[in-house]
Design an enzyme around this catalytic site. Sequence first.
Site, PDB file in Angstrom:
ATOM      1  N   GLY A  47       0.847  -1.191   0.000  1.00 12.16           N
ATOM      2  CA  GLY A  47       0.000   0.000   0.000  1.00 12.16           C
ATOM      3  C   GLY A  47       0.877   1.233   0.000  1.00 12.16           C
ATOM      4  O   GLY A  47       2.053   1.166   0.374  1.00 12.16           O
ATOM      5  N   GLN A  52       3.220  10.017   1.162  1.00 12.82           N
ATOM      6  CA  GLN A  52       4.498   9.320   1.317  1.00 12.82           C
ATOM      7  C   GLN A  52       5.469   9.612   0.171  1.00 12.82           C
ATOM      8  O   GLN A  52       6.676   9.373   0.314  1.00 12.82           O
ATOM      9  CB  GLN A  52       4.270   7.807   1.437  1.00 12.82           C
ATOM     10  CG  GLN A  52       3.552   7.392   2.707  1.00 12.82           C
ATOM     11  CD  GLN A  52       3.362   5.908   2.802  1.00 12.82           C
ATOM     12  OE1 GLN A  52       2.367   5.371   2.302  1.00 12.82           O
ATOM     13  NE2 GLN A  52       4.282   5.213   3.418  1.00 12.82           N
ATOM     14  N   CYS A  95       5.835   0.011   7.804  1.00 15.40           N
ATOM     15  CA  CYS A  95       5.512   1.199   7.012  1.00 15.40           C
ATOM     16  C   CYS A  95       6.725   1.606   6.189  1.00 15.40           C
ATOM     17  O   CYS A  95       7.851   1.639   6.704  1.00 15.40           O
ATOM     18  CB  CYS A  95       5.104   2.349   7.930  1.00 15.40           C
ATOM     19  SG  CYS A  95       4.646   3.849   7.043  1.00 15.40           S
ATOM     20  N   LEU A  96       6.508   1.899   4.932  1.00 16.52           N
ATOM     21  CA  LEU A  96       7.634   2.285   4.064  1.00 16.52           C
ATOM     22  C   LEU A  96       8.242   3.621   4.492  1.00 16.52           C
ATOM     23  O   LEU A  96       9.347   3.943   4.098  1.00 16.52           O
ATOM     24  CB  LEU A  96       7.154   2.345   2.605  1.00 16.52           C
ATOM     25  CG  LEU A  96       6.628   1.021   2.062  1.00 16.52           C
ATOM     26  CD1 LEU A  96       6.071   1.196   0.667  1.00 16.52           C
ATOM     27  CD2 LEU A  96       7.703  -0.054   2.096  1.00 16.52           C
ATOM     28  N   HIS A 137      -4.543   1.638   7.646  1.00 16.88           N
ATOM     29  CA  HIS A 137      -3.166   2.145   7.761  1.00 16.88           C
ATOM     30  C   HIS A 137      -2.949   3.320   6.804  1.00 16.88           C
ATOM     31  O   HIS A 137      -2.383   4.347   7.162  1.00 16.88           O
ATOM     32  CB  HIS A 137      -2.176   1.011   7.460  1.00 16.88           C
ATOM     33  CG  HIS A 137      -0.737   1.427   7.442  1.00 16.88           C
ATOM     34  ND1 HIS A 137       0.161   1.097   8.435  1.00 16.88           N
ATOM     35  CD2 HIS A 137      -0.021   2.154   6.534  1.00 16.88           C
ATOM     36  CE1 HIS A 137       1.346   1.618   8.139  1.00 16.88           C
ATOM     37  NE2 HIS A 137       1.269   2.267   7.000  1.00 16.88           N
ATOM     38  N   GLU A 138      -3.440   3.153   5.576  1.00 17.24           N
ATOM     39  CA  GLU A 138      -3.239   4.211   4.578  1.00 17.24           C
ATOM     40  C   GLU A 138      -4.099   5.434   4.877  1.00 17.24           C
ATOM     41  O   GLU A 138      -3.658   6.580   4.675  1.00 17.24           O
ATOM     42  CB  GLU A 138      -3.568   3.675   3.168  1.00 17.24           C
ATOM     43  CG  GLU A 138      -2.739   2.496   2.713  1.00 17.24           C
ATOM     44  CD  GLU A 138      -1.244   2.704   2.844  1.00 17.24           C
ATOM     45  OE1 GLU A 138      -0.524   1.701   2.962  1.00 17.24           O
ATOM     46  OE2 GLU A 138      -0.780   3.874   2.863  1.00 17.24           O
ATOM     47  N   HIS A 141      -2.403   7.701   7.112  1.00 19.23           N
ATOM     48  CA  HIS A 141      -1.424   8.580   6.436  1.00 19.23           C
ATOM     49  C   HIS A 141      -2.104   9.847   5.934  1.00 19.23           C
ATOM     50  O   HIS A 141      -1.523  10.939   5.994  1.00 19.23           O
ATOM     51  CB  HIS A 141      -0.774   7.862   5.240  1.00 19.23           C
ATOM     52  CG  HIS A 141       0.383   6.979   5.584  1.00 19.23           C
ATOM     53  ND1 HIS A 141       1.548   7.459   6.141  1.00 19.23           N
ATOM     54  CD2 HIS A 141       0.569   5.655   5.437  1.00 19.23           C
ATOM     55  CE1 HIS A 141       2.397   6.448   6.322  1.00 19.23           C
ATOM     56  NE2 HIS A 141       1.825   5.346   5.905  1.00 19.23           N
TER      57      HIS A 141
HETATM   58  O1  K2U Z   1       1.892   2.723   4.122  1.00 21.76           O
HETATM   59  C1  K2U Z   1       2.832   2.009   3.852  1.00 21.76           C
HETATM   60  O2  K2U Z   1       3.988   2.275   4.180  1.00 21.76           O
HETATM   61  C2  K2U Z   1       2.571   0.736   3.140  1.00 21.76           C
HETATM   62  C3  K2U Z   1       2.586  -0.424   4.044  1.00 21.76           C
HETATM   63  C4  K2U Z   1       1.177  -0.928   4.051  1.00 21.76           C
HETATM   64  C5  K2U Z   1       0.842  -1.828   5.176  1.00 21.76           C
HETATM   65  C6  K2U Z   1       1.248  -1.562   6.454  1.00 21.76           C
HETATM   66  C7  K2U Z   1       0.857  -2.396   7.479  1.00 21.76           C
HETATM   67  C8  K2U Z   1       0.085  -3.498   7.209  1.00 21.76           C
HETATM   68  C9  K2U Z   1      -0.300  -3.751   5.929  1.00 21.76           C
HETATM   69  C10 K2U Z   1       0.068  -2.910   4.913  1.00 21.76           C
HETATM   70  C11 K2U Z   1       3.701  -1.256   3.467  1.00 21.76           C
HETATM   71  O3  K2U Z   1       3.262  -2.118   2.540  1.00 21.76           O
HETATM   72  S1  K2U Z   1       4.705  -1.904   4.704  1.00 21.76           S
HETATM   73  C12 K2U Z   1       5.370  -3.324   4.176  1.00 21.76           C
HETATM   74  C13 K2U Z   1       4.433  -4.479   4.395  1.00 21.76           C
HETATM   75  C14 K2U Z   1       4.354  -5.401   3.411  1.00 21.76           C
HETATM   76  C15 K2U Z   1       3.532  -6.480   3.586  1.00 21.76           C
HETATM   77  C16 K2U Z   1       2.793  -6.642   4.754  1.00 21.76           C
HETATM   78  C17 K2U Z   1       2.893  -5.713   5.746  1.00 21.76           C
HETATM   79  C18 K2U Z   1       3.725  -4.604   5.570  1.00 21.76           C
HETATM   80 ZN    ZN Z   2       2.672   3.452   6.071  1.00 22.35          ZN
END
Ligand code: K2U
Ligand code: ZN
Length: 175
Positions: A47, A52, A95-96, A137-138, A141
């Site tokens: 996501g 971001q 989180c990225l 989560h998004e 943000h």
């Molecule tokens: O917002 C972001 O940084 C994207 C996250 C989304 C996410 C966070 C927590 C749980 C689910 C999705 C990134 O994808 S973080 C990397 C990741 C990859 C797979 C599963 C969980 C987190």
């Molecule tokens: Zn995030």
Amino acid sequence: MAIREILTVPDPRLKEVSKPVEGGVTDEIRALMDDMLETMYDAPGIGLAAIQVGVPLRVIVMDLAKEGKEPQPRYFVNPEILPLTEDMAPYEEGCLSVPDIFDEVERPTECRVRYLDYDGFKVDEVATGMYAVCIQHEMDHLEGTLFIDHLSRLKRQRAIDKVKKAKRLHARESA
Ligand code: K2U
Ligand code: ZN
């Protein structure tokens, strides 16, 4: 399409409240979402919110397809969510924008999601499972909230300090 830089803590722009997209889903907004998706796949992540990549607009992209399966990109313009249950469940989030930090966050297990899709059509659906975790989560943000803001003050500060230290080390190695 282009891969854009992903902002990381403690960049103050990550705390901005993103503004609604005005004037519908234009080619410019679609180009932004194309870049966001390419950036997300490159990270890799499942996501990404526009803030971001430094764009304070209410736009999210997501792909929950399992590794090795056909990609299933999803695009959300001016998304709104409404919790549908009081049932909460923990999930180990990352989180990225807070690289290499993972911790448990509790969120409602189901929510209603209303948004405009890539073509500007209205969508109204129920999110469960990983879709519910990721969209919440998004959506955080878009309000300038990071998953570490749901943790204790100590855990949040330790996470920020760890990311800052890793960035300093990386900068020194690259010099
Ligand atoms: O917002 C972001 O940084 C994207 C996250 C989304 C996410 C966070 C927590 C749980 C689910 C999705 C990134 O994808 S973080 C990397 C990741 C990859 C797979 C599963 C969980 C987190
Ligand atoms: Zn995030």
